[in-house]
Design a protein around this motif. Structure first.
Motif, PDB file in Angstrom:
ATOM      1  N   UNK A  23      30.631  27.639  30.830  1.00  0.00           N
ATOM      2  CA  UNK A  23      31.460  27.968  31.997  1.00  0.00           C
ATOM      3  C   UNK A  23      31.499  26.797  32.992  1.00  0.00           C
ATOM      4  N   UNK A  24      30.319  26.281  33.337  1.00  0.00           N
ATOM      5  CA  UNK A  24      30.249  25.253  34.390  1.00  0.00           C
ATOM      6  C   UNK A  24      31.030  23.987  34.029  1.00  0.00           C
ATOM      7  N   UNK A  25      30.972  23.613  32.741  1.00  0.00           N
ATOM      8  CA  UNK A  25      31.664  22.372  32.367  1.00  0.00           C
ATOM      9  C   UNK A  25      33.183  22.514  32.478  1.00  0.00           C
ATOM     10  N   UNK A  26      33.650  23.746  32.636  1.00  0.00           N
ATOM     11  CA  UNK A  26      35.106  23.918  32.704  1.00  0.00           C
ATOM     12  C   UNK A  26      35.598  24.412  34.046  1.00  0.00           C
ATOM     13  N   UNK A  27      34.752  24.277  35.071  1.00  0.00           N
ATOM     14  CA  UNK A  27      35.189  24.783  36.376  1.00  0.00           C
ATOM     15  C   UNK A  27      36.416  24.031  36.901  1.00  0.00           C
ATOM     16  N   UNK A  36      39.183  27.321  28.725  1.00  0.00           N
ATOM     17  CA  UNK A  36      39.190  28.261  27.599  1.00  0.00           C
ATOM     18  C   UNK A  36      37.749  28.685  27.284  1.00  0.00           C
ATOM     19  N   UNK A  37      37.621  29.831  26.626  1.00  0.00           N
ATOM     20  CA  UNK A  37      36.290  30.270  26.208  1.00  0.00           C
ATOM     21  C   UNK A  37      35.900  29.463  24.972  1.00  0.00           C
ATOM     22  N   UNK A  38      34.798  28.755  25.055  1.00  0.00           N
ATOM     23  CA  UNK A  38      34.389  27.892  23.947  1.00  0.00           C
ATOM     24  C   UNK A  38      33.411  28.642  23.031  1.00  0.00           C
ATOM     25  N   UNK A  39      33.224  28.128  21.804  1.00  0.00           N
ATOM     26  CA  UNK A  39      32.242  28.763  20.915  1.00  0.00           C
ATOM     27  C   UNK A  39      30.852  28.828  21.559  1.00  0.00           C
ATOM     28  N   UNK A  40      30.507  27.818  22.373  1.00  0.00           N
ATOM     29  CA  UNK A  40      29.184  27.839  23.023  1.00  0.00           C
ATOM     30  C   UNK A  40      29.034  29.077  23.899  1.00  0.00           C
ATOM     31  N   UNK A  96      42.728  31.839  35.388  1.00  0.00           N
ATOM     32  CA  UNK A  96      41.649  31.521  36.322  1.00  0.00           C
ATOM     33  C   UNK A  96      40.764  32.738  36.616  1.00  0.00           C
ATOM     34  N   UNK A  97      41.411  33.870  36.952  1.00  0.00           N
ATOM     35  CA  UNK A  97      40.658  35.053  37.383  1.00  0.00           C
ATOM     36  C   UNK A  97      39.754  35.570  36.263  1.00  0.00           C
ATOM     37  N   UNK A  98      40.292  35.574  35.062  1.00  0.00           N
ATOM     38  CA  UNK A  98      39.520  36.093  33.929  1.00  0.00           C
ATOM     39  C   UNK A  98      38.342  35.173  33.606  1.00  0.00           C
ATOM     40  N   UNK A 103      32.177  33.876  34.416  1.00  0.00           N
ATOM     41  CA  UNK A 103      31.148  33.063  35.081  1.00  0.00           C
ATOM     42  C   UNK A 103      30.424  33.868  36.149  1.00  0.00           C
ATOM     43  N   UNK A 104      31.196  34.627  36.922  1.00  0.00           N
ATOM     44  CA  UNK A 104      30.604  35.435  38.005  1.00  0.00           C
ATOM     45  C   UNK A 104      29.648  36.484  37.447  1.00  0.00           C
ATOM     46  N   UNK A 105      30.061  37.172  36.384  1.00  0.00           N
ATOM     47  CA  UNK A 105      29.201  38.210  35.790  1.00  0.00           C
ATOM     48  C   UNK A 105      27.926  37.600  35.215  1.00  0.00           C
ATOM     49  N   UNK A 106      28.058  36.384  34.649  1.00  0.00           N
ATOM     50  CA  UNK A 106      26.869  35.718  34.098  1.00  0.00           C
ATOM     51  C   UNK A 106      25.876  35.418  35.218  1.00  0.00           C
ATOM     52  N   UNK A 107      26.391  34.895  36.335  1.00  0.00           N
ATOM     53  CA  UNK A 107      25.512  34.568  37.468  1.00  0.00           C
ATOM     54  C   UNK A 107      24.878  35.851  38.026  1.00  0.00           C
ATOM     55  N   UNK A 108      25.674  36.927  38.114  1.00  0.00           N
ATOM     56  CA  UNK A 108      25.131  38.207  38.600  1.00  0.00           C
ATOM     57  C   UNK A 108      23.969  38.645  37.696  1.00  0.00           C
ATOM     58  N   UNK A 109      24.157  38.524  36.379  1.00  0.00           N
ATOM     59  CA  UNK A 109      23.095  38.936  35.453  1.00  0.00           C
ATOM     60  C   UNK A 109      21.825  38.100  35.637  1.00  0.00           C
ATOM     61  N   UNK A 110      22.000  36.813  35.915  1.00  0.00           N
ATOM     62  CA  UNK A 110      20.820  35.966  36.138  1.00  0.00           C
ATOM     63  C   UNK A 110      20.054  36.459  37.367  1.00  0.00           C
TER      64      UNK A 110
END
Ligand code: HEM
Length: 117
Positions: A23-27, A36-40, A96-98, A103-110
Motif C-alpha cells: 500500500x505505502x509504495x503506491x500512495x 493497483x492491488x499488487x500480488x504482495x 483512490x477511495x477503494x 490501507x486505512x483498514x490495515x492501519x486500523x487492524x495494526x
C-alpha cells in the motif's frame, strides 16, 4: 511452544509488511487514481489470515488466554480487506477511495492489535 508462537508472530509481521508495504509504495499513484492491488498485498493479506488462525490455535493449545472479541474484530476487518483485494486483483487501476480503504483498514487492524489488550 513459546518459540513456535514467536516464529508465527514473526511470520504475522512479515504478512503486515507485505500488505502495508504494498500500500505505502503506491500512495503517490493512489493520489492520481492509478494505484493497483499488487500480488504482495494479496499474499500479505492471506499470510495474515493463515498465521493469525495458527496463532489462535497455538495459544489455545498452550493455555494462553486469547481475546476472542479482539481477534474476531481483526478477522472481520481482514475479511473485508481480502475480499476487496481479491476481487480487484486483476484491475490495472483502482479508484483512490477503494485503495485508501484497504490501507486505512490495515492501519486500523495494526492499532487494534497493539492497543487493545
Ligand atoms: C491485517 C490484519 C492483521 C493485522 C495488521 C494484525 C496485527 C498483529 C500484530 C501487530 C500483532 C502483534 C502484537 C500483539 O501481540 O498484539 C498480532 C498478533 C496476533 N494476531 Fe494479528 N493481525 C491481523 C490479523 C489477524 C487475524 C485475522 C487473526 C486471527 C484469525 C490474528 C490473530 C493474532 C493473534 C492470535 C496474535 C498473537 C496473540 C495476541 O494477540 O497477543 N491476527 N497481530
Amino acid at each position: 511452544m513459546d518459540v513456535l508462537i514467536n516464529v508465527f508472530i514473526g511470520l504475522h509481521i512479515i504478512g503486515i509488511a507485505s500488505l502495508l508495504g504494498g500500500f505505502l509504495t503506491q500512495m503517490k499513484a493512489m493520489s492520481t487514481g492509478t494505484a493497483r492491488f499488487t500480488p504482495a498485498m494479496l499474499h500479505g493479506a492471506l499470510t495474515m489470515l493463515v498465521t493469525g488462525v495458527v496463532l489462535v490455535g497455538l495459544n489455545q493449545m498452550d493455555g494462553n488466554p486469547v481475546n476472542n472479541i479482539k481477534v474476531g474484530v481483526k478477522l472481520a476487518i481482514l475479511f473485508v480487506i481480502l475480499c476487496l483485494v481479491y476481487v480487484k486483483r486483476d484491475e490495472e487501476q483502482v479508484e483512490k477511495a477503494l485503495f485508501g480503504t484497504v490501507g486505512g483498514l490495515t492501519v486500523i487492524n495494526i492499532f487494534i492489535a497493539v492497543l487493545w489488550h
